[in-house]
Scaffold this active site. Structure first.
Site, PDB file in Angstrom:
ATOM      1  CE  LYS A  39      -2.097   2.755   3.011  1.00  0.00           C
ATOM      2  NZ  LYS A  39      -2.050   3.878   2.179  1.00  0.00           N
TER       3      LYS A  39
ATOM      4  CB  CYS B 132      13.061   9.456   8.062  1.00  0.00           C
ATOM      5  SG  CYS B 132      13.699   8.354   6.917  1.00  0.00           S
TER       6      CYS B 132
ATOM      7  CD  GLU C 148       9.761  13.156  11.809  1.00  0.00           C
ATOM      8  OE1 GLU C 148      10.473  12.704  11.102  1.00  0.00           O
ATOM      9  OE2 GLU C 148       8.379  12.632  11.879  1.00  0.00           O
TER      10      GLU C 148
ATOM     11  CD  GLU D 256      12.994   4.546   8.420  1.00  0.00           C
ATOM     12  OE1 GLU D 256      13.319   5.151   9.314  1.00  0.00           O
ATOM     13  OE2 GLU D 256      12.954   4.994   7.395  1.00  0.00           O
TER      14      GLU D 256
END
Ligand code: TXE
Length: 482
Positions: free
Chosen positions: A175, A284, A386, A250
């Site tokens: 997906k 990231c 973040e 992750e």
């Protein structure tokens, strides 16, 4: 570019969603609709699972070298269609075309090539018990696995998961992010052209909380490889725990770069611009907390602000553009609210801190200026959260120990960067950093064999090379007694 609606890829065919329910995908550089994508549901998943079940015996029985030849065929087709794929990735993400041409699409082809070569790996290990017996290990496929990927590097991360899963003999339910579905749909067309056996790879489009949720809960899925936000990752881990599914997560990062006065200043400066602002800060691995030794703080600050001011925010189609749009209106508003929060916390804005208006066809696009902040402590909200945008914070330090403590003061632990010419210090510092990856005098230098992943809230497990192959397989120890 006008495009037909995206389709699911199930049992070797591109199919509309059973419920005929569709979502829009938007070009964030223009805020115009590109096309529609299936908002799939559990009935679409049932079709995909049934197709995968039928395909498993054929795919598992095939020699690994033959499975590898399919990966190579797909890699070849990605290279052949690289211009179309690069343009699709550009309009879906808003990132510069030159980035999708030079980074995203070549890496997608490389992922298939790299894992195809892994077919020659030495998988079996032998533990000899001399006159008593011998043990050897065997890696077997898991069955049906899920690969769920995000929007920041769409085809790059999608293929990074699919390629090792297929090589190890699994059938895959994949997906892509609903925000950036275009290149995954094109990959389906290439798999059809490569004659990949029906049901081996199934691609379902739609929302995370609908088809994504159905995938992670499905009893027939044995493992989930996920890249995305930390909150989603925690949710997936909880759901997977009910059936003891394997998970590889992750997740996010808030990465530190530690810049010592003895660094190679020019190389450090050029690389730190890249580590801070590449892909509009939406990687990231981007560094968003820059710790600078006090004696060079002013020199660094002035040079860094001047270099970042030279970045060109603009139309992703222009070859000179270095900064495109951020991925969506939702994400744009999120970045802007983080900047407002930083100001409220007392940040001094050295550069940017606001939207960029790009005239012409991009006048309604979502562009944010590269933003440099100072005067925020490590434990401020801004330096702990973040942001995943072009926003970095400068923080001075006085001693090596202080820099290590500050860099480690984060709930995240994905990567860190150390800049020094002192080899002893490089070793000392890098061993004390609580991150899955440490780069010394470099950033994003990638060898696909190395373990890739984070500590703390940056994730669980490692991708890359043998780590991915082990994740996508089960180990059996066979002990033969004499
Ligand atoms: O990610 P999500 P979002 C970070 C970044 C960003 C934040 C949220 O900070 O602002 O995450 O981004 C699918 N079951 N990163 O909302 O929701 C979803 O459809 C199954 C870091 O886009 O985690 C998509 O395919 N799947 C990051 C994928 O998960 C679900 C890259 C990622 O979406 C699901 C991107 C569910 N319940 C964002 N909910 C990195 N580590 O590189 C969502 N999904």
């Amino acid at each position: 570019m006008s495009l037909k609606s995206i389709a699911n890829y199930i049992n070797g065919e591109r199919l509309p969603p059973i419920a005929n329910d569709y979502l829009d995908t938007i070009n964030p550089a223009t805020n115009e609709k590109i096309t529609t994508l299936p908002n799939s549901n559990k009935y679409d998943l049932d079709l995909a699972i049934n197709a995968a079940k039928k395909a498993i015996p054929i795919w598992q029985a095939m020699p690994m070298s033959e499975r590898a030849s399919y990966l190579l065929a797909i890699a070849k087709l990605i290279k052949k269609h690289k211009d179309t794929l690069a343009e699709l990735e550009c309009i879906d993400t808003g990132k510069p075309l030159q980035t999708t041409q030079s980074v995203d699409i070549p890496r997608a082809a490389e992922n298939f090539e790299f894992f195809a070569k892994c077919a020659n790996s030495d998988f079996s290990k032998v533990y000899d018990m001399q006159d008593k017996g011998i043990n050897f290990t065997q890696q077997k496929s898991l069955g049906i696995v899920a690969c769920i990927s995000p929007w920041n590097l769409p085809l790059y991360l999608f293929t990074w998961k699919i390629a090792p899963a297929l090589l190890m003999g699994n059938c895959v339910i994949a997906k892509p992010s609903e925000v950036t579905p275009l290149t995954a749909d094109y990959l389906a067309k290439l798999c059809i052209e490569a004659d990949l056996p029906a049901g081996v790879l199934n691609i379902l489009h739609g929302k995370g909380n609908k088809i994504g949720q159905a995938i992670i809960e499905h009893k027939d899925i044995k493992a989930i490889s996920f890249t995305g936000g930390t909150e989603t990752g925690k949710h997936i881990a909880q759901s997977a725990a009910k059936d003891l599914k394997k998970v590889s997560l992750e997740l996010g990062g808030k990465n530190a770069s530690i810049i010592f006065a003895d660094c190679d200043f020019e190389k450090m400066l050029a690389t730190t611009i890249k580590s801070s602002f590449s892909n509009q800060g939406q990687i990231c691995l981007c560094t968003s907390r820059l710790y600078i030794e006090n004696s060079i703080y002013e020199q660094f600050k002035n040079s860094f602000v001047a270099a970042a001011a030279d970045l060109i925010v603009g139309d992703p189609y222009n070859q000179e553009t270095t900064q495109g749009a951020v991925v969506s209106e939702l994400h744009y508003n999120k970045i802007l609210s983080h900047i407002e929060q930083a100001k409220a916390e007392g940040a001094v804005v050295l550069l940017g801190g606001e939207v960029k208006k790009v005239p012409g066809r991009c006048k309604h696009g979502f562009f944010v200026k590269p933003t440099i902040l100072e005067n925020l402590k490590t434990d401020s909200k801004t330096n702990q959260t973040e942001i995943f945008g072009p926003v970095v914070s400068l923080i001075p330090f006085n001693s090596e120990n202080e820099a290590i403590v500050e860099a480690n003061n984060s709930t995240y632990g994905l990567c860190s960067v150390v800049w020094t010419q002192d080899i002893n210090r490089a070793h000392r510092v890098s061993r004390k950093l609580d991150t899955g990856i440490v780069w010394v005098n470099q950033w994003m230098l990638r060898d696909l064999r190395t373990p890739f992943g984070g500590q703390k809230h940056s994730g669980v497990g490692r991708e890359g090379g043998k780590y991915a192959l082990e994740f996508f397989s089960e180990t059996t120890n066979i002990c033969i007694g004499f």
